[in-house]
Design an enzyme around this catalytic site. Structure first.
Site, PDB file in Angstrom:
ATOM      1  N   LYS A 150     -82.548  -5.008 -51.000  1.00  0.00           N
ATOM      2  CA  LYS A 150     -81.736  -5.785 -50.814  1.00  0.00           C
ATOM      3  C   LYS A 150     -82.432  -7.159 -50.014  1.00  0.00           C
ATOM      4  CE  LYS A 150     -77.775  -6.913 -48.414  1.00  0.00           C
ATOM      5  NZ  LYS A 150     -76.410  -7.116 -48.246  1.00  0.00           N
ATOM      6  N   ASN A 160     -66.367  -0.316 -52.863  1.00  0.00           N
ATOM      7  CA  ASN A 160     -68.073  -0.002 -53.066  1.00  0.00           C
ATOM      8  C   ASN A 160     -67.652   0.235 -54.907  1.00  0.00           C
ATOM      9  OD1 ASN A 160     -69.321  -0.630 -50.749  1.00  0.00           O
ATOM     10  ND2 ASN A 160     -69.460   0.672 -49.903  1.00  0.00           N
ATOM     11  N   THR A 215     -73.616   9.702 -43.217  1.00  0.00           N
ATOM     12  CA  THR A 215     -73.367  10.805 -44.094  1.00  0.00           C
ATOM     13  C   THR A 215     -74.354  10.583 -45.263  1.00  0.00           C
ATOM     14  OG1 THR A 215     -72.246   8.771 -44.940  1.00  0.00           O
ATOM     15  CG2 THR A 215     -71.136  10.868 -43.750  1.00  0.00           C
ATOM     16  N   CYS A 238     -75.105   2.638 -50.151  1.00  0.00           N
ATOM     17  CA  CYS A 238     -73.152   2.424 -50.352  1.00  0.00           C
ATOM     18  C   CYS A 238     -72.914   2.579 -51.859  1.00  0.00           C
ATOM     19  CB  CYS A 238     -72.857   1.144 -49.565  1.00  0.00           C
ATOM     20  SG  CYS A 238     -73.340   1.312 -47.635  1.00  0.00           S
ATOM     21  N   ARG A 261     -83.230   2.403 -48.682  1.00  0.00           N
ATOM     22  CA  ARG A 261     -82.997   3.277 -48.998  1.00  0.00           C
ATOM     23  C   ARG A 261     -82.587   2.963 -50.447  1.00  0.00           C
ATOM     24  NH1 ARG A 261     -78.841   4.687 -44.477  1.00  0.00           N
ATOM     25  NH2 ARG A 261     -78.560   2.162 -45.116  1.00  0.00           N
ATOM     26  N   LYS A 316     -62.590   2.933 -48.862  1.00  0.00           N
ATOM     27  CA  LYS A 316     -63.160   2.510 -49.288  1.00  0.00           C
ATOM     28  C   LYS A 316     -64.272   2.673 -50.276  1.00  0.00           C
ATOM     29  CE  LYS A 316     -67.136   1.683 -46.896  1.00  0.00           C
ATOM     30  NZ  LYS A 316     -68.414   0.699 -46.375  1.00  0.00           N
ATOM     31  N   THR A 375     -68.569   6.367 -43.350  1.00  0.00           N
ATOM     32  CA  THR A 375     -68.354   6.865 -45.078  1.00  0.00           C
ATOM     33  C   THR A 375     -68.156   8.344 -45.238  1.00  0.00           C
ATOM     34  OG1 THR A 375     -69.546   4.870 -45.637  1.00  0.00           O
ATOM     35  CG2 THR A 375     -68.996   5.880 -47.221  1.00  0.00           C
ATOM     36  N   ARG A 425     -60.675 -16.788 -63.853  1.00  0.00           N
ATOM     37  CA  ARG A 425     -59.884 -16.060 -63.147  1.00  0.00           C
ATOM     38  C   ARG A 425     -61.050 -14.792 -63.027  1.00  0.00           C
ATOM     39  NH1 ARG A 425     -55.638 -18.029 -63.873  1.00  0.00           N
ATOM     40  NH2 ARG A 425     -55.907 -18.290 -66.529  1.00  0.00           N
TER      41      ARG A 425
HETATM   42  N1  SAJ Z   1     -76.964  -6.390 -56.135  1.00  0.00           N
HETATM   43  C1  SAJ Z   1     -76.832  -6.699 -57.552  1.00  0.00           C
HETATM   44  N2  SAJ Z   1     -76.170  -8.100 -58.086  1.00  0.00           N
HETATM   45  C2  SAJ Z   1     -75.290  -8.782 -57.392  1.00  0.00           C
HETATM   46  C3  SAJ Z   1     -74.619  -7.665 -55.935  1.00  0.00           C
HETATM   47  C4  SAJ Z   1     -76.029  -7.471 -55.152  1.00  0.00           C
HETATM   48  O1  SAJ Z   1     -77.592  -6.626 -58.465  1.00  0.00           O
HETATM   49  O2  SAJ Z   1     -74.620  -9.453 -57.986  1.00  0.00           O
HETATM   50  C5  SAJ Z   1     -77.749  -5.706 -55.897  1.00  0.00           C
HETATM   51  C6  SAJ Z   1     -78.461  -5.454 -54.521  1.00  0.00           C
HETATM   52  O3  SAJ Z   1     -79.776  -6.370 -54.705  1.00  0.00           O
HETATM   53  C7  SAJ Z   1     -78.280  -4.017 -53.776  1.00  0.00           C
HETATM   54  C8  SAJ Z   1     -76.834  -3.046 -54.195  1.00  0.00           C
HETATM   55  O4  SAJ Z   1     -76.454  -4.300 -55.506  1.00  0.00           O
HETATM   56  O5  SAJ Z   1     -79.836  -3.471 -54.153  1.00  0.00           O
HETATM   57  C9  SAJ Z   1     -76.175  -3.153 -53.529  1.00  0.00           C
HETATM   58  O6  SAJ Z   1     -76.227  -4.303 -52.698  1.00  0.00           O
HETATM   59  P1  SAJ Z   1     -74.822  -5.373 -52.109  1.00  0.00           P
HETATM   60  O7  SAJ Z   1     -75.227  -6.857 -51.184  1.00  0.00           O
HETATM   61  O8  SAJ Z   1     -73.933  -5.681 -52.677  1.00  0.00           O
HETATM   62  O9  SAJ Z   1     -73.853  -4.601 -51.233  1.00  0.00           O
HETATM   63  P2  SAJ Z   1     -74.791  -3.353 -49.978  1.00  0.00           P
HETATM   64  O10 SAJ Z   1     -74.873  -2.077 -50.263  1.00  0.00           O
HETATM   65  O11 SAJ Z   1     -75.956  -4.562 -48.689  1.00  0.00           O
HETATM   66  O12 SAJ Z   1     -73.036  -3.454 -48.558  1.00  0.00           O
HETATM   67  C10 SAJ Z   1     -72.370  -3.267 -49.737  1.00  0.00           C
HETATM   68  C11 SAJ Z   1     -70.764  -3.892 -49.185  1.00  0.00           C
HETATM   69  N3  SAJ Z   1     -69.751  -3.897 -50.084  1.00  0.00           N
HETATM   70  C12 SAJ Z   1     -68.898  -4.701 -51.139  1.00  0.00           C
HETATM   71  O13 SAJ Z   1     -69.312  -5.431 -51.090  1.00  0.00           O
HETATM   72  C13 SAJ Z   1     -68.010  -4.258 -51.586  1.00  0.00           C
HETATM   73  C14 SAJ Z   1     -70.889  -3.698 -47.911  1.00  0.00           C
HETATM   74  O14 SAJ Z   1     -69.473  -4.932 -47.668  1.00  0.00           O
HETATM   75  C15 SAJ Z   1     -70.191  -2.621 -47.392  1.00  0.00           C
HETATM   76  O15 SAJ Z   1     -69.651  -3.015 -46.196  1.00  0.00           O
HETATM   77  C16 SAJ Z   1     -71.173  -1.267 -47.633  1.00  0.00           C
HETATM   78  O16 SAJ Z   1     -71.359  -1.737 -48.600  1.00  0.00           O
HETATM   79  C17 SAJ Z   1     -70.629   0.240 -46.784  1.00  0.00           C
HETATM   80  O17 SAJ Z   1     -71.613   0.260 -46.314  1.00  0.00           O
HETATM   81  O18 SAJ Z   1     -70.413   0.633 -48.059  1.00  0.00           O
END
Ligand code: SAJ
Length: 408
Positions: free
Chosen positions: A317, A207, A82, A257, A324, A203, A118, A243
Site C-alpha cells: 500500500k 481484519n 507469525t 494482515c 508482503r 483481532k 497475531t 449508515r
Molecule cells: N485496501 C483497499 N481498499 C481500501 C483500503 C485498503 O484495497 O479501501 C487495501 C490496501 O491497499 C492494502 C490492503 O487493503 O493492500 C490492506 O491495507 P490496510 O491499510 O487496509 O490495512 P493493513 O494491512 O495495513 O493493516 C490492517 C489494519 N486492520 C484494520 O484496519 C481492520 C490494522 O489496524 C491492523 O493492525 C493490521 O491490519 C494488523 O496488523 O493486523
C-alpha cells in the site's frame, strides 16, 4: 514492576518498545537478529514511520536497551512474526513457541507473559498452553499468560499506538487489570479486558470485516466496469448515507494482515465461512482483473510489446516499504504463469532489486514505457503527476483526474 522485555523488534515490537520506554518505563528489546540489535544500539532505525524517529530519540535518552539476550524479569511482551503457510493457509506458530520457551528459561516466578503477535483463534489453547504446561509450569500461578493483539496501521503507527483502543485477553481479571494499567502508560484510549479466546477472535474478525468491505468495493468495480458506470462516483454518493461506509476498490489486497487473517477462519470453519471465503477470492482475483484491463488497453492502443508496460508500486500500500503479499507481486506471479515476461516495475520505496525489470530511477522507468499502471498511490506519485501526463495510464487507485485515464 522492574523491566519490560519486548521480544521481537519488528514492525510491531519496536514501536511498542519505544512507546513504553518513552513513557518512562524501563525497557529491554530483544531480537535474535544481531545486525538489527547492533544498528538499533548505534542509533539507526530499520524502517521509516511518521513520528518513529522522535519516539526513538526519547527512548534512547531513557536508556532503552537492545540485545539478542532474554532479560530475567517479570514482564514479557512477545511480538515475533507469525508466518502463514501459503499452501495450507494456516498459521505457523513456531516463532511464538520458541520465544515462549526462551522466556520460560529465564523468567522470574509469577511472571506476566503477554503475546502480542497475531495468532489464529485457538492458537494459545492449542499450542502455547501445552508448551508451558509440559515443563511442569502452572499457568495462573508460576506464569500468567495474556494475549494483547495490536491494532496499529502501518503508515500511522505511532499516532494509533497512542489513540486506538486495545484489547487484553486474560485468564484472570486481576492480572488483566494490571496489564491494562501497563498499556495505559502510552495508550490514551479505552482498553478492554476480556478472555484470551475472545481477544484472539476479535483481532481476526476486525481484519476479516475490512477484507469483506474491500471485496464489496472490488465487486462493485467489476460490475461498474462491465456496464460502463463510475464506481467511485457511486461509492461517493452511497457513502453520503449515514449508515453506509464502503471502502475503495483497488488492484488487490496485500499486507501480512488483511489478506491472511480471514484464511484462519476459513481453515478452521470451512462449512461456515461462505461469505468470508468469497470475499477472499474476490480480493485475490483483482490482480487478474488488472491484467485483463492491461490487455484490453494494449489492444485498444495497438501496443503489442509487454515491455512497453510499467507497473508503478511494489509495496502492498501507499507510503510504506513493506512488499508482503503485495498486489503487484501477485500480478507479476500471474504474468509469469501466463508466460508473459518483461513488464517494467518501479517503486520509490524499494531501492534494491527484488523483481526482474525493476528500475531504481523514476525518470528512466518513465522514459522506457508507454502504458503506466498505477498500482500504489504513494505521495511520490501524487507529486509527480506532471511527469506521467503524456503516458497512457491505467489508474487502479483513482489518483489521476486528467482526461483519458483508464480506471479499474
Ligand atoms: N485496501 C483497499 N481498499 C481500501 C483500503 C485498503 O484495497 O479501501 C487495501 C490496501 O491497499 C492494502 C490492503 O487493503 O493492500 C490492506 O491495507 P490496510 O491499510 O487496509 O490495512 P493493513 O494491512 O495495513 O493493516 C490492517 C489494519 N486492520 C484494520 O484496519 C481492520 C490494522 O489496524 C491492523 O493492525 C493490521 O491490519 C494488523 O496488523 O493486523
Amino acid at each position: 514492576m522492574s523491566i519490560i522485555n519486548i521480544v521481537g523488534l519488528g514492525y510491531i515490537g519496536l514501536p511498542t518498545a519505544l512507546m513504553f520506554s518513552k513513557s518512562g518505563l524501563k525497557v529491554v528489546g530483544t531480537d535474535y537478529n544481531a545486525n538489527l540489535v547492533k544498528s538499533l544500539s548505534e542509533g539507526m532505525l530499520p524502517f521509516e514511520e511518521e513520528g518513529l524517529e522522535d519516539v526513538y530519540q526519547k527512548a534512547l535518552s531513557n536508556n532503552i536497551e537492545f540485545t539478542t539476550v532474554y532479560e530475567k524479569t517479570d514482564t514479557y511482551i512477545i511480538a515475533v512474526p507469525t508466518p502463514y503457510i501459503k499452501e495450507s493457509k494456516k498459521l505457523d506458530p513456531k516463532y511464538v513457541i520458541s520465544a515462549v520457551n526462551s522466556v520460560l528459561d529465564v523468567c522470574e516466578e509469577g511472571t506476566i507473559l503477554i503475546i502480542e503477535s497475531t495468532v489464529s483463534p485457538g492458537t494459545i489453547d492449542k499450542y502455547i498452553r501445552p508448551e508451558i504446561e509440559k515443563r511442569g509450569i502452572v499457568i495462573g500461578k508460576n506464569v500468567h499468560l495474556l494475549h494483547a493483539p495490536e491494532r496499529i496501521i502501518p503508515g500511522n503507527m505511532i499516532y494509533e499506538l497512542e489513540h486506538n483502543s486495545r484489547t487484553i485477553g486474560a485468564d484472570n481479571l486481576e492480572i488483566g487489570e494490571k496489564v491494562r494499567e501497563l498499556y495505559s502508560s502510552f495508550c490514551n484510549s479505552e482498553i478492554v479486558v476480556t478472555d484470551i479466546r475472545s481477544a484472539e477472535m476479535s483481532k481476526v474478525v476486525e481484519n476479516t470485516y475490512r477484507d469483506i468491505n474491500i471485496a464489496f468495493a472490488n465487486e462493485l468495480a467489476k460490475i461498474c466496469r462491465s456496464d460502463n458506470m463510475d464506481v467511485y462516483e457511486i461509492i461517493r454518493i452511497a457513502n453520503m448515507h449515514p449508515r453506509v461506509n464502503i471502502l475503495q476498490p483497488g488492484p488487490g489486497v496485500g499486507g501480512h494482515c488483511i489478506s491472511v487473517d480471514p484464511w484462519f477462519l476459513v481453515g478452521d470453519y470451512p462449512d461456515l465461512t461462505n461469505l468470508i471465503l468469497t470475499a477472499r477470492k474476490t480480493n485475490d482475483s483483482m490482480p487478474t482483473h488488472v491484467l485483463s484491463r492491461i490487455r484490453g488497453i494494449m489492444r485498444e492502443n495497438n501496443i503489442k510489446d509487454i515491455t512497453k508496460v510499467g507497473l508503478y508500486g511494489l509495496t502492498y500500500k501507499e507510503n510504506v516499504d513493506d512488499t508482503r503479499e503485495s498486489p503487484t507481486l501477485q500480478l507479476l506471479e500471474r504474468m509469469d504463469e501466463h508466460l508473459s515476461f518483461g513488464v517494467k516495475v518501479f517503486d520509490p520505496f524499494i531501492k534494491e532489486k527484488i523483481v526482474n525489470h525493476q528500475f531504481i530511477h523514476f525518470e528512466e522507468f518513465i522514459n522506457e514505457i508507454e502504458i503506466l499502471v498505477l498500482m500504489v498511490g504513494h505521495d511520490h506519485l501524487k507529486n509527480n503527476l506532471d511527469v506521467i501526463k503524456s503516458k497512457i495510464i491505467l489508474d487502479t487507485k483513482n489518483i489521476c483526474s486528467f482526461d483519458g485515464v483508464y480506471k479499474l
